[in-house]
Design a protein around this motif. Structure first.
Motif, mmCIF file in Angstrom:
data_model
loop_
_atom_site.group_PDB
_atom_site.id
_atom_site.type_symbol
_atom_site.label_atom_id
_atom_site.label_comp_id
_atom_site.label_asym_id
_atom_site.label_seq_id
_atom_site.Cartn_x
_atom_site.Cartn_y
_atom_site.Cartn_z
ATOM 1 N N LEU A 39 1.173 -1.396 0.108
ATOM 2 C CA LEU A 39 -0.375 -0.224 0.284
ATOM 3 C C LEU A 39 0.911 0.795 -0.135
ATOM 4 C CD1 LEU A 39 -3.251 -1.400 2.588
ATOM 5 C CD2 LEU A 39 -3.484 -0.289 0.225
ATOM 6 N N ASP A 43 0.388 3.693 -3.177
ATOM 7 C CA ASP A 43 -0.261 4.761 -3.196
ATOM 8 C C ASP A 43 0.423 5.808 -2.914
ATOM 9 O OD1 ASP A 43 -2.783 4.511 -2.391
ATOM 10 O OD2 ASP A 43 -2.191 3.696 -0.232
ATOM 11 N N PHE A 103 -5.897 3.309 5.818
ATOM 12 C CA PHE A 103 -5.479 3.128 4.549
ATOM 13 C C PHE A 103 -6.822 3.141 3.039
ATOM 14 C CE2 PHE A 103 -0.730 1.835 5.055
ATOM 15 C CZ PHE A 103 -0.731 2.053 3.499
ATOM 16 N N THR A 107 -7.464 6.420 0.998
ATOM 17 C CA THR A 107 -8.404 6.121 -0.367
ATOM 18 C C THR A 107 -9.338 6.352 -1.503
ATOM 19 O OG1 THR A 107 -6.171 4.271 -0.360
ATOM 20 C CG2 THR A 107 -7.564 4.365 -2.747
ATOM 21 N N LEU A 126 -4.319 9.398 4.017
ATOM 22 C CA LEU A 126 -3.775 8.237 3.331
ATOM 23 C C LEU A 126 -1.925 8.946 3.816
ATOM 24 C CD1 LEU A 126 -4.447 6.350 1.688
ATOM 25 C CD2 LEU A 126 -3.589 7.222 -0.962
ATOM 26 N N ALA A 197 -5.684 -2.654 0.582
ATOM 27 C CA ALA A 197 -5.674 -2.537 2.377
ATOM 28 C C ALA A 197 -6.986 -3.462 3.356
ATOM 29 C CB ALA A 197 -6.715 -1.102 2.140
#
Length: 478
Positions: A39, A43, A103, A107, A126, A197
């Motif tokens: 993640l 991200d 997360f 998102t 985030l 996530a």
């Protein structure tokens, strides 16, 4: 039977951790926990391809472009400190569970953002999860791993980070090339991060707590139970004895917070950790990870060509991390850090030169792509894995989350500065001048590592703590 030599002054040895059912359990723990790294990577990498489409939909300028990119990094700086403190107080596992929820929320906020303000706020939220994961996941892995495999297991998180970035670059290229003319295409790029996530949250529900965190709370029975899940029986009992001794010493010394910075040897460790964090970021690696598509477009690629070519940066990052994992079992951490810095600094210097000297076109485009790939080979093959591993190793048990958190705070603030200033620097001094600046900073980084960074390879966390305390105080601990 062979033994793992423990270099502590007491001369203790730890029995070899032979393979068995516990080996598969340890592997599963590593895979699930490192979804936090996946993640982290996705991200931070997805903005690379999504940003050009956001510019039109959200009306971004150079300044707001920098804000959208860097707001996540500012959130990560705060998340690193809060995550480190929370993991010390509430446990590594509980903290990772909370991060999975953040997360998911962050998102969804980014995906549904109607304007720049909501996007910046959602990226900040985030970032809290990204920063918390950057501290808590390596700490958890370091504390659950046997000393002889710690380098490889902790670096699995770095592998998942670059895998997340590769997935982001790949999905960006697929979605951009297939649906680039559609409005809001960047939203589809962002929303994919909800899937890992969910996996992270459900997976951590059935994972054990860190045995060293349990020992720090004097829950020695629970710590032994966890060690027996991920070690052979003899090794678990021997390791618990070592952890128990140091946990009791730390509790008597009342370590674990801001007041410990008054202790000279701990303050020096924290400053060293902060220096290692800065060294990783001033290579300018995240200018390539966040703005790689624009860099390649500036070099001469078309918009769609740059999206596709940028996948090469993700591929080399993953391949180089495999090499880094292999090297960590064979080469000293400090030597890898210096070699990586020499490689990245040379590549940055060449990018600056060729961007200045070659005319815009296909030739310059492929030269710059080759050099960014070379840069990432050194960065992801040595500097990044060593950075996260050393920061998970050098701090005392009771101070580990706090010290790692402070170092990560510095790392993310430096990252924030790079993310915010890069488009402004390119606008002011062009791409060549910007990379010359990064190269000059690289020379300073090499000097710092050579003079101040300690070696950590081949020691248990408990032995390493004793060695560093002795090194910085001159007092031999029993």
């Amino acid at each position: 039977m062979s033994h793992i030599k423990d270099d502590a002054p007491s001369g203790q040895t730890l029995p070899e951790d032979r393979k068995g059912p516990h080996t598969r359990r340890l592997r599963l723990v590593t895979v699930i926990a490192t979804f936090g790294g996946l993640l982290f990577g996705y991200d931070t990498g997805v903005i690379n391809g999504a940003l050009p489409y956001m510019q039109a939909d959200l009306g971004l300028t150079a300044l707001t472009e920098g804000l959208v990119t860097s707001s996540l990094l500012l959130g990560a700086a705060l998340g690193a400190v809060l995550g480190g403190r929370l993991s010390d107080r509430r446990g590594r596992r509980r903290t990772i569970l909370a991060l999975a929820v953040i997360f998911l929320a962050g998102t969804l906020g980014c995906t549904l953002a109607p304007d720049t303000t909501v996007m910046v706020i959602s990226r900040f939220v985030l970032g809290l999860a990204v920063g918390g994961a950057s501290v808590t996941v390596p700490t958890y892995l370091a504390e659950v791993s046997p000393a002889e495999r710690r380098g490889r297991l902790v670096t699995q998180n770095e592998l998942m980070i670059v895998t997340g970035q590769l997935l982001a670059f790949t999905f960006n290229a697929i979605i951009g090339n297939a649906f680039g003319e559609s409005g809001g295409v960047w939203r589809w790029m962002l929303v994919l991060a909800t899937l890992p996530a969910v996996v992270l949250w459900f997976g951590m529900l059935v994972m054990p707590e860190s045995p060293r965190w349990l020992a720090a709370r004097e829950r020695f029975g629970d710590a032994l139970s966890v060690l027996k899940e991920v070690r052979s029986a003899r090794r678990a009992e021997a390791e618990l004895a070592e952890v128990r001794q140091l946990a009791l010493e730390d509790r008597q010394a009342k370590t674990g917070g801001w007041s410990d910075l008054a202790t000279p040897w701990i303050r020096r460790l924290v400053l060293t950790g902060a220096g290692i964090a800065i060294v990783q970021q001033i290579t300018g690696v995240n200018s390539i990870m966040y703005y790689g598509t624009q860099i390649l477009t500036d070099a001469g690629f078309s918009a769609n060509g740059a999206l596709t070519a940028n996948i090469a940066n993700g591929v080399i990052s993953v391949l180089a991390t495999f090499v880094g994992i292999w090297l960590l079992g064979r080469v000293n951490r400090r030597s890898m850090l210096i070699a990586g810095q020499i490689g990245t600094t040379s590549a940055l210097l060449l990018i600056g030169l060729f961007s200045l000297l070659l005319p815009e076109g296909t030739g310059r485009a492929f030269v710059v792509l080759t050099l960014t790939v070379t840069f990432l080979a050194f960065q992801q093959g040595s500097i990044s894995p060593v950075t996260w591993l050393m920061l998970s190793e050098i701090f005392p048990l009771k101070l580990r989350g706090f010290g790692f958190g402070l170092s990560a705070l510095v790392l993310w603030l430096t990252n924030f500065a790079v993310g915010l200033l890069f488009p402004l620097l390119v606008e002011a001094i062009h791409i060549s001048g910007t990379f010359f600046l990064f190269a000059a900073l690289g020379v300073g980084a090499i000097t710092f590592v050579a003079r101040f960074v300690p070696e950590t390879r081949g020691r248990s966390l408990e032995t390493l703590e004793k060695e560093l305390r002795t090194r910085y105080t001159g007092q031999v601990t029993a």
